[in-house]
Design an enzyme around this catalytic site. Structure first.
Site, PDB file in Angstrom:
ATOM      1  CG  HIS A 132      -6.734  52.099  -2.736  1.00 34.39           C
ATOM      2  ND1 HIS A 132      -7.621  52.691  -3.610  1.00 34.39           N
ATOM      3  CD2 HIS A 132      -5.737  51.577  -3.507  1.00 34.39           C
ATOM      4  CE1 HIS A 132      -7.182  52.535  -4.852  1.00 34.39           C
ATOM      5  NE2 HIS A 132      -6.040  51.863  -4.815  1.00 34.39           N
ATOM      6  CD  GLU A 133      -2.686  49.390  -2.531  1.00 33.56           C
ATOM      7  OE1 GLU A 133      -2.684  48.401  -3.295  1.00 33.56           O
ATOM      8  OE2 GLU A 133      -2.618  50.554  -2.955  1.00 33.56           O
ATOM      9  CG  HIS A 136      -6.592  47.133  -5.754  1.00 29.98           C
ATOM     10  ND1 HIS A 136      -7.408  47.490  -6.803  1.00 29.98           N
ATOM     11  CD2 HIS A 136      -5.804  48.213  -5.504  1.00 29.98           C
ATOM     12  CE1 HIS A 136      -7.125  48.727  -7.182  1.00 29.98           C
ATOM     13  NE2 HIS A 136      -6.163  49.187  -6.406  1.00 29.98           N
ATOM     14  CD  GLU A 191      -5.987  52.024  -8.830  1.00 29.12           C
ATOM     15  OE1 GLU A 191      -6.216  52.353  -7.652  1.00 29.12           O
ATOM     16  OE2 GLU A 191      -5.007  51.333  -9.153  1.00 29.12           O
TER      17      GLU A 191
END
Length: 291
Positions: A132-133, A136, A191
């Protein structure tokens, strides 16, 4: 000691910028925009990476970093060490030895994982969170957060009209950048897209995609505890963890991959090296008697 939950993906939550000066080359375009305070200024990936790198160096110096032979480092290298580059980005990883539950990635590709997170999630769940990070970074969200910080603070006082560098960036200026980034946060759309990136990462590399749902269930459960009011405040611009878990489950069901996830054993200790002692052998001397 009670673990304090820190929302995942918030950049520079504890800046610790003390007695710091930095020189960051932003180029002519960036310089002109910062000097004039142009709100439409678009910070390039290179510009955002340069500033992020300086900030992360200082942030690293303010935290205890797990050593190369530490169990946390060995585990992170084993789980994620082979994923150091993607389309347009290069990653580097470190573990902060702190009890907080957190992970973040910055525009320069620095990924920092808190040991508190590694204590509560197994390898697949950890892959989902770090994926997920990385999402970004891959989606340029980290660059956009830095751009928002510049638009808000401008750093006009730190700019020399005769220089192509932001010189002598003070504690206060860097602190304002960090605060602005935290205030801006990632949008709900960003997100959600990072969650999708994580799911696709797990699927593409043959991992159990159901670990994403499990990771968010863990975070949702934590938000129901004594830190709930703190979580509500920090998550105000993020989808709540329960909804994100539900969305992950729906993705897996749509792909025909869903099954309840069973958390695996979590091992953050370095393997014990066994030392073997060689047993001394003695040769018995025999003599023959003459008859």
């Amino acid at each position: 000691m009670r673990k304090k939950f820190i929302v995942l993906g918030v950049l520079f939550a504890t800046l610790g910028f003390t007695k710091m000066n930095a020189q960051i080359n932003l180029g002519d375009k960036a310089m002109g925009a910062v000097q004039k305070g142009i709100t439409g200024f678009t910070l390039s990936n290179a510009d955002a990476a340069a500033l992020s790198k300086q900030a992360v160096v200082k942030l690293d110096s303010a935290n205890v970093i797990a050593g190369p032979n530490d169990g946390y480092t060995l585990r992170l290298n084993r789980v994620f060490g082979k994923y150091t580059a993607g389309e347009g980005y290069t990653l580097n990883y470190k573990v902060y030895v702190v009890k907080e539950v957190n992970a973040f990635a910055t525009a320069d590709g620095s990924v920092r994982v808190y040991s508190g997170l590694m204590d509560i999630m197994d390898d697949n769940e950890l892959l989902a969170v770090i994926g997920h990070e990385i999402g970004h970074v891959a989606n340029n969200d980290s660059r956009d957060a830095m751009r928002a910080a510049y638009q808000k603070e401008a750093l006009i006082d730190g700019v020399s009209s005769q220089s192509a560098k932001v010189t002598a960036v003070t504690d206060s200026q860097l602190g304002k950048i960090g605060s602005a980034m935290i205030d801006s946060k990632h949008s709900r759309k960003q997100e959600s897209e990072a969650d999708l990136f994580s799911y696709n990462f797990l699927k593409k590399n043959g991992y159990d995609v159901n670990a994403e749902e499990s990771a968010f269930r863990i975070l949702a459960k934590m938000s129901e505890g004594s830190e709930a009011s703190f979580i509500d405040q920090m998550m105000s611009s993020h989808p709540d963890s329960k909804k994100r878990a539900d969305d992950a489950k729906k993705r897996a069901e749509k792909d025909g991959l869903y099954k309840p996830y069973v958390q695996q054993k979590i091992v953050n200790t370095a393997p014990v090296t066994k030392t073997t002692t060689k047993k001394a052998t003695t040769t018995k001397k025999t003599t023959t008697k003459k008859k």
